[in-house]
Design a protein around this motif. Structure first.
Motif, short mmCIF file in Angstrom:
data_model
loop_
_atom_site.label_atom_id
_atom_site.label_comp_id
_atom_site.label_asym_id
_atom_site.label_seq_id
_atom_site.Cartn_x
_atom_site.Cartn_y
_atom_site.Cartn_z
N ARG A 84 0.31 -5.14 5.26
CA ARG A 84 -0.23 -4.95 4.17
C ARG A 84 0.49 -3.94 3.16
NH1 ARG A 84 -6.38 -3.76 6.29
NH2 ARG A 84 -7.04 -6.07 6.53
N PRO A 85 1.75 -4.57 2.61
CA PRO A 85 2.60 -3.94 1.71
C PRO A 85 1.77 -3.64 0.39
CG PRO A 85 3.41 -6.25 1.79
CD PRO A 85 2.23 -6.07 2.80
N TYR A 86 2.39 -2.78 -0.47
CA TYR A 86 1.45 -2.53 -1.65
C TYR A 86 2.93 -2.40 -2.67
CZ TYR A 86 2.00 2.20 -0.35
OH TYR A 86 2.82 3.44 0.19
N ARG A 87 2.59 -2.38 -4.12
CA ARG A 87 3.66 -2.11 -5.23
C ARG A 87 3.81 -0.77 -4.97
NH1 ARG A 87 2.04 -4.03 -10.97
NH2 ARG A 87 2.16 -6.14 -9.64
N VAL A 253 -8.85 3.61 -4.52
CA VAL A 253 -8.31 2.35 -5.11
C VAL A 253 -7.46 1.65 -4.24
CG1 VAL A 253 -8.60 3.19 -7.50
CG2 VAL A 253 -6.40 3.51 -6.31
N ILE A 254 -7.52 0.34 -4.08
CA ILE A 254 -6.75 -0.39 -3.23
C ILE A 254 -5.54 -1.02 -4.11
CG2 ILE A 254 -6.75 -2.35 -1.50
CD1 ILE A 254 -8.49 0.05 -0.52
N PRO A 255 -4.42 -0.74 -3.88
CA PRO A 255 -3.12 -0.95 -4.54
C PRO A 255 -2.80 -2.45 -4.30
CG PRO A 255 -2.44 0.52 -3.08
CD PRO A 255 -4.09 0.34 -2.99
N LYS A 256 -2.32 -3.03 -5.16
CA LYS A 256 -1.86 -4.38 -4.74
C LYS A 256 -0.58 -4.85 -4.52
CE LYS A 256 -6.05 -6.04 -5.22
NZ LYS A 256 -6.96 -6.72 -4.16
#
Length: 256
Positions: A84-87, A253-256
């Motif tokens: 589940r990578p994020y920016r 907050v869940i980063p995208k």
């Protein structure tokens, strides 16, 4: 004992055993094993030529360039293992690896081994490589475990935040569990080293004719380098993840 190309080719035939098992049991790994074997030969042969050139010159900027490339590749590999990578994950991983392995390597070179100059390539490159390889796995496990928790336990975390808990307090157990998970491969290796397994560095030195006592001492200190590097990189990566998942108002907050 000096190894020549014939010895390497004969050893490569042993891979046929693994390929044969894959074919017989229909594992579907024959092609992957063949590609991995070819890449092993090509990559190590190339790095051998590069290292021979760098060792002969001992230019600090060339050494630092190689160390930087190694760290970048390790960070990319660690990032690619996260489900589940994020920016910004690559930046966080690169900083965690760079700071942790850099600090441990400098301490090893300047205070423990007391190598002069401190950037002597025959010492710093293999030591950093050992620390990076283990820290890469540690970061992947820590980051993946912590991200999964933050995704799956959002309701619980928000409830704790509503009760005046800080982000760190709300995630403390998850952080501790994630870091423990990341450190476990290193701890397991330390628990059985010399009893169940003889590490590659120690085995290589002994096969090359080094004094077994000295080989053991070098292995001991490298295990401690690896332990410190893994602990620091796991801790930094966990802190970076928490920083990404909470804003300045201490909201999840869940980063995208």
């Amino acid at each position: 004992m000096i190894l020549d190309i014939i010895d390497v080719l004969m050893a490569s035939l042993l891979v046929l055993i693994a390929i044969g098992i894959s074919v017989y049991l229909k594992l579907g790994l024959a092609k992957t094993l063949l590609i991995a074997s070819i890449r092993t030969i090509a990559q190590l042969s190339l790095i051998g030529l590069i290292l021979a050139w760098v060792f002969a010159r001992e230019a600090w900027y060339e050494v630092l360039t190689i160390l930087s490339i190694m760290t970048l590749i390790a960070a990319i590999s660690a990032k690619n293992r996260i489900k589940r990578p994020y920016r910004g994950l690559l930046t966080d991983t690169l900083l965690s690896l760079g700071v942790a392995t850099g600090v441990v390597t400098l301490v090893a070179m300047m205070l423990i081994l007391q190598v002069s100059p401190w950037y002597a390539p025959q010492y710093i490159i293999p030591i950093l490589g050992l620390i990076l390889g283990n820290s890469l796995t540690a970061i992947s496990l820590t980051t993946g475990r912590l991200i999964d928790h933050l995704h799956s336990e959002q309701a619980e975390i928000r409830t704790m935040l509503s009760l005046s808990a800080t982000p760190y307090e709300a995630c403390h157990s998850a952080i501790a569990t994630a870091i423990s998970s990341g450190m476990m491969p290193t701890i397991n290796s330390m628990m059985v080293v010399g009893v169940v397994s003889l590490p590659g560095m120690m085995t290589g030195q002994i096969l090359a004719g080094a004094d077994p006592t000295q080989a053991v001492r070098y292995q001991i200190i490298t295990m401690f380098f690896i332990c410190a590097g893994s602990a620091l990189s796991c801790t930094l990566s966990a802190l970076f993840v928490v920083r990404r998942f909470f804003n300045r108002r201490m909201q999840l907050v869940i980063p995208k």
